[in-house]
Structure formats: structure tokens, C-alpha cells
Design a protein around this motif. Structure first.
Motif, PDB file in Angstrom:
ATOM      1  N   VAL A 160       1.191  -1.127   0.165  1.00  0.00           N
ATOM      2  CA  VAL A 160       0.385   0.394  -0.046  1.00  0.00           C
ATOM      3  C   VAL A 160       0.352   1.286   0.059  1.00  0.00           C
ATOM      4  CG1 VAL A 160      -1.452   1.160   1.852  1.00  0.00           C
ATOM      5  CG2 VAL A 160      -1.918  -0.872   1.140  1.00  0.00           C
ATOM      6  N   ALA A 161       1.301   1.251   0.774  1.00  0.00           N
ATOM      7  CA  ALA A 161       2.722   2.873   0.532  1.00  0.00           C
ATOM      8  C   ALA A 161       4.256   2.339  -0.275  1.00  0.00           C
ATOM      9  CB  ALA A 161       3.878   2.176   1.864  1.00  0.00           C
ATOM     10  N   ASP A 162       3.690   1.664  -0.782  1.00  0.00           N
ATOM     11  CA  ASP A 162       4.648   1.690  -2.647  1.00  0.00           C
ATOM     12  C   ASP A 162       3.824   2.455  -3.843  1.00  0.00           C
ATOM     13  OD1 ASP A 162       7.020   0.631  -1.830  1.00  0.00           O
ATOM     14  OD2 ASP A 162       6.185  -1.453  -2.774  1.00  0.00           O
ATOM     15  N   LEU A 163       2.430   2.179  -3.739  1.00  0.00           N
ATOM     16  CA  LEU A 163       1.025   2.781  -4.052  1.00  0.00           C
ATOM     17  C   LEU A 163       0.429   3.774  -3.885  1.00  0.00           C
ATOM     18  CD1 LEU A 163      -1.767  -0.199  -3.771  1.00  0.00           C
ATOM     19  CD2 LEU A 163      -0.020  -0.063  -6.240  1.00  0.00           C
ATOM     20  N   VAL A 164       0.566   4.408  -2.933  1.00  0.00           N
ATOM     21  CA  VAL A 164       0.700   5.649  -2.470  1.00  0.00           C
ATOM     22  C   VAL A 164       2.130   7.159  -2.834  1.00  0.00           C
ATOM     23  CG1 VAL A 164       0.689   7.568  -0.396  1.00  0.00           C
ATOM     24  CG2 VAL A 164      -0.886   5.405  -0.207  1.00  0.00           C
ATOM     25  N   ILE A 165       3.617   6.081  -2.430  1.00  0.00           N
ATOM     26  CA  ILE A 165       4.395   6.825  -3.091  1.00  0.00           C
ATOM     27  C   ILE A 165       3.894   7.165  -4.513  1.00  0.00           C
ATOM     28  CG2 ILE A 165       6.379   6.704  -3.600  1.00  0.00           C
ATOM     29  CD1 ILE A 165       6.923   4.929  -0.841  1.00  0.00           C
ATOM     30  N   ASP A 166       3.980   6.579  -5.755  1.00  0.00           N
ATOM     31  CA  ASP A 166       3.730   6.515  -6.531  1.00  0.00           C
ATOM     32  C   ASP A 166       2.527   7.012  -7.577  1.00  0.00           C
ATOM     33  OD1 ASP A 166       5.979   5.028  -7.307  1.00  0.00           O
ATOM     34  OD2 ASP A 166       4.872   3.003  -7.378  1.00  0.00           O
ATOM     35  N   PHE A 167       1.679   7.429  -6.246  1.00  0.00           N
ATOM     36  CA  PHE A 167       0.037   8.775  -6.720  1.00  0.00           C
ATOM     37  C   PHE A 167       1.047   9.674  -7.237  1.00  0.00           C
ATOM     38  CE2 PHE A 167      -3.272   6.410  -4.212  1.00  0.00           C
ATOM     39  CZ  PHE A 167      -2.688   4.944  -4.551  1.00  0.00           C
ATOM     40  N   ASP A 168       0.482  10.113  -7.864  1.00  0.00           N
ATOM     41  CA  ASP A 168       0.127  11.286  -8.632  1.00  0.00           C
ATOM     42  C   ASP A 168      -0.001  12.879  -8.343  1.00  0.00           C
ATOM     43  OD1 ASP A 168      -1.370  11.086  -9.776  1.00  0.00           O
ATOM     44  OD2 ASP A 168      -1.036  11.487 -11.864  1.00  0.00           O
ATOM     45  N   PHE A 169      -1.041  13.035  -6.711  1.00  0.00           N
ATOM     46  CA  PHE A 169      -1.368  13.825  -6.105  1.00  0.00           C
ATOM     47  C   PHE A 169      -0.914  13.725  -4.637  1.00  0.00           C
ATOM     48  CE2 PHE A 169      -4.009  10.123  -6.318  1.00  0.00           C
ATOM     49  CZ  PHE A 169      -4.351   9.451  -5.181  1.00  0.00           C
ATOM     50  N   GLU A 170      -1.464  14.307  -3.801  1.00  0.00           N
ATOM     51  CA  GLU A 170      -0.763  14.593  -2.103  1.00  0.00           C
ATOM     52  C   GLU A 170      -2.435  14.522  -1.421  1.00  0.00           C
ATOM     53  OE1 GLU A 170       0.920  18.423   0.926  1.00  0.00           O
ATOM     54  OE2 GLU A 170      -0.663  18.632  -1.616  1.00  0.00           O
ATOM     55  N   CYS A 171      -1.586  12.893  -0.468  1.00  0.00           N
ATOM     56  CA  CYS A 171      -2.166  11.765   0.146  1.00  0.00           C
ATOM     57  C   CYS A 171      -1.401  11.417   1.397  1.00  0.00           C
ATOM     58  CB  CYS A 171      -3.041  10.763  -0.346  1.00  0.00           C
ATOM     59  SG  CYS A 171      -1.551   9.361  -0.730  1.00  0.00           S
ATOM     60  N   LEU A 200      -1.121   7.037   6.777  1.00  0.00           N
ATOM     61  CA  LEU A 200      -1.022   6.824   8.408  1.00  0.00           C
ATOM     62  C   LEU A 200      -0.819   5.350   8.863  1.00  0.00           C
ATOM     63  CD1 LEU A 200      -2.292   9.769   9.849  1.00  0.00           C
ATOM     64  CD2 LEU A 200      -0.046   9.756   9.429  1.00  0.00           C
ATOM     65  N   VAL A 201       0.080   4.892   9.116  1.00  0.00           N
ATOM     66  CA  VAL A 201       0.627   3.480   9.309  1.00  0.00           C
ATOM     67  C   VAL A 201       0.557   3.322  10.805  1.00  0.00           C
ATOM     68  CG1 VAL A 201       1.577   1.393   9.970  1.00  0.00           C
ATOM     69  CG2 VAL A 201       1.750   3.053   7.662  1.00  0.00           C
ATOM     70  N   VAL A 202      -1.004   2.961  11.538  1.00  0.00           N
ATOM     71  CA  VAL A 202      -0.292   2.943  13.225  1.00  0.00           C
ATOM     72  C   VAL A 202      -0.235   1.812  14.100  1.00  0.00           C
ATOM     73  CG1 VAL A 202      -1.071   4.740  15.063  1.00  0.00           C
ATOM     74  CG2 VAL A 202      -1.515   5.275  12.852  1.00  0.00           C
ATOM     75  N   GLY A 203       0.553   1.663  14.730  1.00  0.00           N
ATOM     76  CA  GLY A 203       0.743   0.605  15.885  1.00  0.00           C
ATOM     77  C   GLY A 203       1.754  -0.041  15.512  1.00  0.00           C
ATOM     78  N   PRO A 204       2.027  -1.180  17.091  1.00  0.00           N
ATOM     79  CA  PRO A 204       3.039  -1.419  17.120  1.00  0.00           C
ATOM     80  C   PRO A 204       3.827  -2.737  16.713  1.00  0.00           C
ATOM     81  CG  PRO A 204       1.408  -2.385  18.504  1.00  0.00           C
ATOM     82  CD  PRO A 204       0.802  -1.239  18.157  1.00  0.00           C
ATOM     83  N   VAL A 205       4.709  -2.592  16.608  1.00  0.00           N
ATOM     84  CA  VAL A 205       5.465  -3.665  15.435  1.00  0.00           C
ATOM     85  C   VAL A 205       5.255  -5.499  16.572  1.00  0.00           C
ATOM     86  CG1 VAL A 205       7.933  -4.377  14.596  1.00  0.00           C
ATOM     87  CG2 VAL A 205       7.355  -1.796  14.987  1.00  0.00           C
ATOM     88  N   LYS A 206       4.980  -6.068  15.296  1.00  0.00           N
ATOM     89  CA  LYS A 206       4.625  -7.270  15.404  1.00  0.00           C
ATOM     90  C   LYS A 206       5.913  -8.266  16.191  1.00  0.00           C
ATOM     91  CE  LYS A 206       0.858 -11.198  16.002  1.00  0.00           C
ATOM     92  NZ  LYS A 206       0.113 -11.802  15.621  1.00  0.00           N
ATOM     93  N   GLN A 235       8.821   6.232   4.815  1.00  0.00           N
ATOM     94  CA  GLN A 235       8.849   7.128   5.116  1.00  0.00           C
ATOM     95  C   GLN A 235       9.999   8.068   4.914  1.00  0.00           C
ATOM     96  OE1 GLN A 235       7.169   8.289   9.538  1.00  0.00           O
ATOM     97  NE2 GLN A 235       9.312   7.203   8.857  1.00  0.00           N
ATOM     98  N   LYS A 236      11.158   7.817   4.606  1.00  0.00           N
ATOM     99  CA  LYS A 236      12.551   8.317   3.898  1.00  0.00           C
ATOM    100  C   LYS A 236      12.107   9.169   2.996  1.00  0.00           C
ATOM    101  CE  LYS A 236      15.642   6.532   7.709  1.00  0.00           C
ATOM    102  NZ  LYS A 236      17.098   5.898   7.672  1.00  0.00           N
ATOM    103  N   GLN A 237      11.750   8.555   2.054  1.00  0.00           N
ATOM    104  CA  GLN A 237      11.856   8.309   0.592  1.00  0.00           C
ATOM    105  C   GLN A 237      10.404   9.194   0.136  1.00  0.00           C
ATOM    106  OE1 GLN A 237      10.847   4.808  -1.845  1.00  0.00           O
ATOM    107  NE2 GLN A 237      10.392   5.746  -3.516  1.00  0.00           N
ATOM    108  N   SER A 238       9.110   8.973   1.390  1.00  0.00           N
ATOM    109  CA  SER A 238       8.040  10.081   0.771  1.00  0.00           C
ATOM    110  C   SER A 238       7.643  10.774   2.039  1.00  0.00           C
ATOM    111  CB  SER A 238       7.669   8.925  -0.358  1.00  0.00           C
ATOM    112  OG  SER A 238       6.519   9.799  -0.296  1.00  0.00           O
ATOM    113  N   ALA A 239       7.325  11.805   1.693  1.00  0.00           N
ATOM    114  CA  ALA A 239       6.324  12.420   3.282  1.00  0.00           C
ATOM    115  C   ALA A 239       4.849  12.320   3.514  1.00  0.00           C
ATOM    116  CB  ALA A 239       6.518  14.189   3.008  1.00  0.00           C
ATOM    117  N   GLN A 240       4.705  11.387   2.284  1.00  0.00           N
ATOM    118  CA  GLN A 240       3.474  10.336   2.100  1.00  0.00           C
ATOM    119  C   GLN A 240       3.105   9.265   2.583  1.00  0.00           C
ATOM    120  OE1 GLN A 240       1.007  12.757  -1.921  1.00  0.00           O
ATOM    121  NE2 GLN A 240       2.091  10.347  -2.360  1.00  0.00           N
ATOM    122  N   ILE A 241       3.919   8.896   3.584  1.00  0.00           N
ATOM    123  CA  ILE A 241       3.849   8.042   4.197  1.00  0.00           C
ATOM    124  C   ILE A 241       4.562   8.584   5.973  1.00  0.00           C
ATOM    125  CG2 ILE A 241       4.826   5.779   4.641  1.00  0.00           C
ATOM    126  CD1 ILE A 241       3.862   6.303   2.275  1.00  0.00           C
TER     127      ILE A 241
END
Length: 338
Positions: free
Chosen positions: A213-224, A227-233, A247-253
Motif C-alpha cells: 500500500v505504501a508503494d502505491l501511495v508513493i507512486d500517486f501523482d497527487f498529494e495524500c 498513516l501506519v499506526v501500531g506496534p511492530v509485531k 517514510q524517508k523516501q516520501s512525505a506521503q508515508i
């Protein structure tokens, strides 16, 4: 068969039983978000049954309990292990469950997963799960599709299954602008009023395919914003590292890798425009029901119990990643264009 309540299920297996042992522990401190508390809430508030919650480390209490009171029921959840250390404790747990069964106790087993999400030790899990199914008086599931899947996997008769829907979560929605301001101040989210926000809330784990899902969001040509929220299992640090790189690659994550206090959960759901789920496999999903409680737009895979939710308002199901991409783009753009 569809039962109306746990009380009806318990009466069907032992009408004289008044003690129910629940494994694992019910988190009484999280009455708005703990699945087990919400499942047993009515029984806890009533006096017909004595609900005794037992940790995974205190299985001996099952044997001690059934020796002192033969009219007792064990209700078990999540019979699985993730690593070699937890595997070492399984023989003792299974022995205690077996003794409980042989000494006359009745067993109800709730089936949450088709198999362990990390897919480790699958052969051994299959063996243990078939044993548990044979010892159980009732196999509890949250939907008809789960019954069809698990009756075949466990080689168990459908007559042994009882269907009780997933408990509903209480929702406390707040104004979106207030929620986003709270997230900006306390978590540094930098959410603007017009920014479309996707929420993926819950433990960070591989089976959720968050990175896709993060990869899809990074590739979108519009701003969005995702938020990935929760402890690491446990066992998912590599995934966490991968998400941090994105997250370092894109401010959208934005990753918030921590347990969220129950009082702050409404901030995240009220701030989000939609909730996305990208499970690799699933039977029932607490995350889905939380998003449903907040009446969020939901995009989820056509899997397990989610397959029965496609007719619900604000729910759209997908069968492949390209379809997920199109649904996300469609809803996010609509919100971006306001």
C-alpha cells in the motif's frame, strides 16, 4: 448453526456449568478496544457465569480448576506460536488442555485465523489444530465462510460449528479538524485540512502487506497521506525497517510504531478519510470492525469474513492489487478535489 449469544452456546454444551475459563487474558483496562472484553461484556456484567481469565503461562489453573469443579467450560482463543521459544511451551499447554478435556471439562474454541499469519511451522500447527478441534465441543466462528473454510481444514463436521458475529466496537468520533490538529501536535503528522488521509491501524505485520500500500501511495501523482499506526509485531523488524525507508523516501508515508492509548484512538479514525486493508489471508478482522464502527470508507480484500461485507455501506472489496490501486486512487482523488 447461528447462535444468538455465548450464553446460548455454553448452555448447549453444559447447561449446569457456571464457570468459564478464558484464554488468553481479558484486558479489562481496555473496555472500548479489547476484542475479548467486548466479546464477554454481557456475561461479565451479568451473574450467570463466573468468567475467569487465564494467561498463556498459567495453564495449570485449568487442571486445578476442573479437578475442583467438573462443571466448567474452557473458551480458548489463538492456539498458535510464532517462534522456537514459544514452541517449547506448547506441549505443556496442550497437555493441560487435554487433561481438562479428559477430566470432563467442555471446550469452546474460537477460530480467528485459517493458519498462523507468519506461516511458520505450518505442519505442526495443522496437527495441533486438528487435535484441538477433536477435543472441542464447539468451534466458534464469526461468519459462514469461516465455517466452510475451517470445517474442511480441520476435517470437522459443520454440526460442531457455532456462528456468533464479531463484537462491535464503541466509537467516539470527533470533529475531523480537531482530530487532525491533535495528531499534528502530538505525533507531528502535518495533516492539512484538504489532505486525503488513509489509515492502516493495528499491529505492523507482514500478512497485512502494508508495504505494498505504501508503494502505491508513493507512486500517486497527487498529494495524500498514509498513516501506519501500531506496534511492530514480534518477528517483523525487517518489515519495519522497510517501512522506515519508504517514510524517508516520501512525505506521503508516516509510521507511528507504538501502542496507542485507548483515549487517543478516536483521533486517528476521526482524522482519516478511509481505512485500507491488504491482508494476504484473513478469517475475521478486528481492524475492519473498528473502521466500520467509525463509519469510515473501507477498502478491503475479498477474503474470509470480509467477503460477506461487500454489501455494507462504505465498503468496497478487491481481488487483486491493481484493483486496490484503482479504488484507492478513485476515493482519494475524489476527496482531494473536494
Amino acid at each position: 448453526m447461528e447462535a444468538t449469544s455465548l450464553k446460548e452456546v455454553y448452555a448447549s454444551v453444559n447447561n449446569d456449568a457456571r464457570t468459564v475459563y478464558v484464554v488468553p487474558l481479558i484486558r479489562y483496562s481496555h473496555k472500548k478496544s479489547d476484542y475479548l472484553y467486548l466479546l464477554y461484556k454481557n456475561l461479565i456484567e451479568e451473574s450467570d457465569y463466573d468468567i475467569q481469565s487465564i494467561s498463556v503461562f498459567n495453564h495449570f489453573k485449568l487442571v486445578a480448576g476442573i479437578l475442583s469443579n467438573r462443571q466448567a467450560i474452557l473458551h480458548y482463543h489463538w492456539l498458535e506460536f510464532q517462534d522456537f521459544k514459544s514452541l517449547l511451551g506448547m506441549p505443556w499447554k496442550m497437555f493441560c488442555i487435554y487433561l481438562f478435556h479428559k477430566l470432563g471439562g467442555n471446550i469452546v474454541w474460537t477460530l480467528h485465523n485459517e493458519f498462523p499469519h507468519d506461516q511458520k511451522y505450518l505442519g505442526l500447527h495443522r496437527f495441533l489444530h486438528k487435535k484441538m478441534a477433536a477435543w472441542s465441543d464447539v468451534l466458534h466462528v464469526h461468519c459462514e465462510k469461516a465455517m466452510n473454510i475451517m470445517s474442511e481444514r480441520l476435517q470437522a463436521s459443520k454440526e460442531k460449528f457455532e456462528l456468533i458475529p464479531h463484537p462491535a466496537f464503541p466509537a467516539e468520533s470527533i470533529d475531523k479538524s480537531v482530530a487532525r490538529q491533535n495528531l499534528n501536535e502530538h505525533y507531528g503528522c502535518e495533516l492539512k485540512p484538504e489532505l486525503p488521509v488513509i489509515l492502516m491501524f493495528g499491529n505492523i505485520s507482514h500478512y497485512k502487506q502494508i508495504e505494498k500500500v505504501a508503494d502505491l501511495v508513493i507512486d500517486f501523482d497527487f498529494e495524500c497521506k498514509l498513516l501506519v499506526v501500531g506496534p511492530v509485531k514480534k518477528g517483523n523488524l525487517k518489515l519495519f525497517d522497510e517501512l522506515k525507508d519508504k517514510q524517508k523516501q516520501s512525505a506521503q508515508i508516516q509510521i507511528i510504531p507504538q501502542f496507542i492509548d485507548e483515549s487517543r484512538v478516536p483521533w486517528f479514525y476521526s482524522a482519516a478519510d478511509l481505512c485500507a486493508f491488504n491482508y494476504r489471508e484473513i478469517l475475521s478482522s478486528g481492524g475492519y470492525h473498528m473502521a466500520k464502527a467509525y463509519e469510515k470508507q473501507i477498502i478491503a480484500p475479498d477474503l474470509g469474513c470480509l467477503s460477506e461485507e461487500g454489501k455494507e455501506a462504505n465498503v468496497e472489496l478487491f481481488t487483486h492489487q491493481d484493483e486496490l490501486k484503482q479504488l484507492l486512487k478513485q476515493h482519494l482523488k475524489a476527496r482531494a478535489n473536494g
